[in-house]
Design a protein around this motif. Structure first.
Motif: not given
Length: 194
Positions: A124-136, A185-193
């Motif tokens: 759930r945490v992973q899905m929530r974080d991925e959804a927020r990262a994509l929306a952001y 791609k750049t934004c999502l890679s920066k937001r990856e843990p």
């Protein structure tokens, strides 16, 4: 068995098999996810028959778009939920051309749709974080660029169809989409843990 299929890695494998034209994998993917996706569409459309139409349209798109699915951008459930959301919004637009998209509401709806009592806390945490990262990251894009990418990848429109709907030259649309995908791609890679 369905509980095992709710795991993102199992869903990724099914999507990969669907990308290769595996009809049995498509059936298993449908069986594992359709109830949750139908519920999500129903929340948007409020009528069973419209939600069924959105779900059917979404699974046709999933079948055709599976080869283009990029697991590093979103979990399979997030990707499929986004497709259902867009098909549902298409139906709403056909009914009323004045529908306004609310990014904050989308983020909230996406998170609610992905709530699964069978999913473990980590999932759930992973899905929530991925959804927020994509929306952001989608929110960081310029409005028309975000719209062009959404139309092309989430509504399955060709670049020429996007250009026609936005009344823009096709070269402009292609440039916006290419640059927007690079920014995502750049934004999502920066937001990856780390």
């Amino acid at each position: 068995m369905t509980q095992d299929l709710d795991h993102p890695e199992q869903l990724r494998r099914l999507v990969a098999a669907v990308a290769l034209g595996d009809r049995a994998a498509f059936r298993r993917l449908y069986d594992a996810t359709s109830a949750k996706l139908f519920g999500f569409a129903l929340r948007i459309l409020r009528k069973d028959e419209l939600a069924e139409e959105a779900l059917q349209d979404a699974f046709v798109s999933i079948w055709h778009a599976a080869a283009g699915y990029q697991p590093h951008l979103a979990a399979p459930q997030t990707w499929m939920t986004t497709i259902v959301r867009n098909k549902a919004l298409d139906i709403l637009r056909r009914q009323d051309d004045t529908v306004e998209l609310d990014a904050q509401q989308f983020d909230t709806d996406l998170l609610l749709a992905m709530q699964d009592p069978a999913a473990g806390p980590h999932d759930r945490v992973q899905m929530r974080d991925e959804a927020r990262a994509l929306a952001y990251c989608m929110g960081v894009l310029e409005g028309r660029q975000r719209q062009a990418i959404g139309m092309a990848y989430l509504h399955d429109l060709s670049h020429s169809e996007v250009a026609a709907q936005l009344s823009l030259p096709i070269g402009t649309v292609k440039t916006w989409i290419r640059r927007g995908l690079e920014k995502l791609k750049t934004c999502l890679s920066k937001r990856e843990p780390a």
